[in-house]
Scaffold this motif. Structure first.
Motif, PDB file in Angstrom:
ATOM      1  N   ILE A   1      29.800  29.032 -87.443  1.00 32.15           N
ATOM      2  CA  ILE A   1      30.171  28.315 -86.222  1.00 32.15           C
ATOM      3  C   ILE A   1      30.382  26.835 -86.535  1.00 32.15           C
ATOM      4  N   GLU A   2      29.489  26.258 -87.327  1.00 30.91           N
ATOM      5  CA  GLU A   2      29.622  24.855 -87.715  1.00 30.91           C
ATOM      6  C   GLU A   2      30.953  24.629 -88.441  1.00 30.91           C
ATOM      7  N   PHE A   3      31.304  25.523 -89.362  1.00 28.53           N
ATOM      8  CA  PHE A   3      32.583  25.421 -90.080  1.00 28.53           C
ATOM      9  C   PHE A   3      33.753  25.554 -89.115  1.00 28.53           C
ATOM     10  N   ALA A   4      33.705  26.561 -88.237  1.00 32.27           N
ATOM     11  CA  ALA A   4      34.808  26.805 -87.307  1.00 32.27           C
ATOM     12  C   ALA A   4      35.068  25.603 -86.414  1.00 32.27           C
ATOM     13  N   LEU A   5      34.014  24.908 -86.020  1.00 30.47           N
ATOM     14  CA  LEU A   5      34.172  23.767 -85.119  1.00 30.47           C
ATOM     15  C   LEU A   5      34.795  22.546 -85.786  1.00 30.47           C
ATOM     16  N   THR A   6      35.038  22.626 -87.102  1.00 32.98           N
ATOM     17  CA  THR A   6      35.750  21.527 -87.769  1.00 32.98           C
ATOM     18  C   THR A   6      37.254  21.614 -87.524  1.00 32.98           C
ATOM     19  N   PHE A   7      37.733  22.721 -86.928  1.00 29.16           N
ATOM     20  CA  PHE A   7      39.147  22.899 -86.632  1.00 29.16           C
ATOM     21  C   PHE A   7      39.439  22.427 -85.209  1.00 29.16           C
ATOM     22  N   PRO A   8      40.595  21.774 -85.006  1.00 29.05           N
ATOM     23  CA  PRO A   8      40.930  21.288 -83.665  1.00 29.05           C
ATOM     24  C   PRO A   8      41.023  22.439 -82.658  1.00 29.05           C
ATOM     25  N   ASP A   9      40.606  22.179 -81.438  1.00 32.27           N
ATOM     26  CA  ASP A   9      40.687  23.116 -80.318  1.00 32.27           C
ATOM     27  C   ASP A   9      39.840  24.378 -80.501  1.00 32.27           C
ATOM     28  N   GLU A  10      38.964  24.389 -81.480  1.00 32.14           N
ATOM     29  CA  GLU A  10      38.106  25.564 -81.689  1.00 32.14           C
ATOM     30  C   GLU A  10      36.843  25.400 -80.854  1.00 32.14           C
ATOM     31  N   GLU A  11      36.324  26.516 -80.363  1.00 28.58           N
ATOM     32  CA  GLU A  11      35.079  26.507 -79.605  1.00 28.58           C
ATOM     33  C   GLU A  11      34.220  27.669 -80.091  1.00 28.58           C
ATOM     34  N   PRO A  12      32.904  27.599 -79.901  1.00 27.07           N
ATOM     35  CA  PRO A  12      32.023  28.630 -80.452  1.00 27.07           C
ATOM     36  C   PRO A  12      32.418  30.058 -80.084  1.00 27.07           C
ATOM     37  N   LYS A  13      32.818  30.307 -78.842  1.00 33.21           N
ATOM     38  CA  LYS A  13      33.139  31.685 -78.453  1.00 33.21           C
ATOM     39  C   LYS A  13      34.343  32.236 -79.223  1.00 33.21           C
TER      40      LYS A  13
ATOM     41  N   ILE B   1      33.625  50.693 -83.646  1.00 28.24           N
ATOM     42  CA  ILE B   1      33.329  49.263 -83.742  1.00 28.24           C
ATOM     43  C   ILE B   1      33.490  48.664 -82.344  1.00 28.24           C
ATOM     44  N   PRO B   2      32.421  48.655 -81.553  1.00 30.68           N
ATOM     45  CA  PRO B   2      32.524  48.151 -80.181  1.00 30.68           C
ATOM     46  C   PRO B   2      32.986  46.689 -80.130  1.00 30.68           C
ATOM     47  N   THR B   3      33.764  46.381 -79.118  1.00 29.06           N
ATOM     48  CA  THR B   3      34.229  45.014 -78.903  1.00 29.06           C
ATOM     49  C   THR B   3      33.028  44.087 -78.772  1.00 29.06           C
ATOM     50  N   CYS B   4      33.110  42.947 -79.426  1.00 25.99           N
ATOM     51  CA  CYS B   4      32.044  41.939 -79.372  1.00 25.99           C
ATOM     52  C   CYS B   4      32.057  41.298 -77.989  1.00 25.99           C
ATOM     53  N   ARG B   5      31.011  41.514 -77.228  1.00 21.58           N
ATOM     54  CA  ARG B   5      30.950  41.024 -75.843  1.00 21.58           C
ATOM     55  C   ARG B   5      29.928  39.905 -75.633  1.00 21.58           C
ATOM     56  N   TYR B   6      29.028  39.694 -76.602  1.00 17.52           N
ATOM     57  CA  TYR B   6      28.029  38.646 -76.426  1.00 17.52           C
ATOM     58  C   TYR B   6      27.543  38.179 -77.796  1.00 17.52           C
ATOM     59  N   GLU B   7      27.074  36.948 -77.851  1.00 16.21           N
ATOM     60  CA  GLU B   7      26.579  36.408 -79.115  1.00 16.21           C
ATOM     61  C   GLU B   7      25.345  37.173 -79.562  1.00 16.21           C
ATOM     62  N   GLY B   8      25.259  37.421 -80.855  1.00 18.84           N
ATOM     63  CA  GLY B   8      24.147  38.169 -81.408  1.00 18.84           C
ATOM     64  C   GLY B   8      24.375  39.671 -81.470  1.00 18.84           C
ATOM     65  N   GLN B   9      25.483  40.146 -80.913  1.00 21.31           N
ATOM     66  CA  GLN B   9      25.776  41.592 -80.975  1.00 21.31           C
ATOM     67  C   GLN B   9      25.955  42.029 -82.431  1.00 21.31           C
ATOM     68  N   TYR B  10      26.590  41.175 -83.221  1.00 13.92           N
ATOM     69  CA  TYR B  10      26.769  41.396 -84.659  1.00 13.92           C
ATOM     70  C   TYR B  10      26.091  40.237 -85.397  1.00 13.92           C
ATOM     71  N   MET B  11      25.789  40.419 -86.665  1.00 17.64           N
ATOM     72  CA  MET B  11      25.204  39.335 -87.454  1.00 17.64           C
ATOM     73  C   MET B  11      26.178  38.164 -87.566  1.00 17.64           C
ATOM     74  N   HIS B  12      27.450  38.470 -87.758  1.00 16.45           N
ATOM     75  CA  HIS B  12      28.491  37.442 -87.838  1.00 16.45           C
ATOM     76  C   HIS B  12      28.937  37.109 -86.422  1.00 16.45           C
ATOM     77  N   PRO B  13      29.175  35.909 -86.037  1.00 15.73           N
ATOM     78  CA  PRO B  13      29.096  34.694 -86.845  1.00 15.73           C
ATOM     79  C   PRO B  13      27.688  34.091 -86.794  1.00 15.73           C
ATOM     80  N   GLY B  14      27.292  33.547 -87.917  1.00 18.29           N
ATOM     81  CA  GLY B  14      26.022  32.843 -87.988  1.00 18.29           C
ATOM     82  C   GLY B  14      26.232  31.358 -87.725  1.00 18.29           C
ATOM     83  N   PRO B  15      25.158  30.589 -87.703  1.00 18.51           N
ATOM     84  CA  PRO B  15      25.262  29.164 -87.382  1.00 18.51           C
ATOM     85  C   PRO B  15      26.121  28.364 -88.356  1.00 18.51           C
ATOM     86  N   LYS B  16      26.085  28.705 -89.645  1.00 15.01           N
ATOM     87  CA  LYS B  16      26.912  27.973 -90.611  1.00 15.01           C
ATOM     88  C   LYS B  16      28.392  28.235 -90.365  1.00 15.01           C
TER      89      LYS B  16
END
Length: 166
Positions: free
Chosen positions: A97-109, A80-95
């Motif tokens: 990321i949108e959910f994650a950004l509802t948490f304080p101090d969270e960023e897309p990366k 399971i190679p380390t995730c190094r760039y967006e799109g390397q794996y299907m997860h995370p998708g846009p929904k």
């Protein structure tokens, strides 16, 4: 029957898989519990972490990792190679990321930790250890490790311990 709960606070570091030997802390919680016979569950509610029992390697590499831990990291990197760039794996998708950004101090990366989620699935998030006469039945070489697979950011983690018995 008695139930006793304790926690161990941990801090991840180095932006690589972080292994914490929690054996002595778990033994201390067992002693505090006063329970002599039963089971001890060591658990992580973090979905990018695992708990495992394994032999202590004693020898360390230049990064402070036990040889057996580094061997495990090397194998996991191939599986399971380390995730190094967006799109390397299907997860995370846009929904997600949108959910994650509802948490304080969270960023897309912060969601680019798919490898950590997949690795925790392989090893599981808990271990159950038999408790006999107040001692954890780990064998002569057994140690308990809490592993934080998330390499995106350093953060506080909590290892939960629940003892059930008499």
């Amino acid at each position: 029957m008695t139930v006793y709960r304790g926690t161990i606070e941990l801090q991840s570091k180095d932006h690589r898989p972080d292994f914490h030997n929690v054996t002595d802390a778990v033994k201390s919680i067992v002693e505090e519990s006063g329970i002599k016979n039963g089971i001890c569950v060591v658990y992580s509610h973090h979905t990018t972490c695992s708990v495992m029992t394994q032999e202590c390697s004693h020898d360390l590499n230049f990064f402070g990792r036990e040889f057996l831990q580094q061997d495990l990291n090397n194998i996991m990197e191939r599986l399971i190679p380390t995730c190094r760039y967006e799109g390397q794996y299907m997860h995370p998708g846009p929904k997600h990321i949108e959910f994650a950004l509802t948490f304080p101090d969270e960023e897309p990366k912060g969601s680019l930790n798919t490898d950590a989620h997949l690795r925790s699935v392989f090893f599981g998030r808990s271990e159950t250890i038999v408790l006999v006469d107040g001692e954890l039945s780990l064998g002569d070489f057994g140690f308990i490790y809490f592993i934080d697979w998330d390499q995106i950011r350093e953060r506080k983690r909590v290892c939960e311990v629940q003892i059930i018995g008499e």
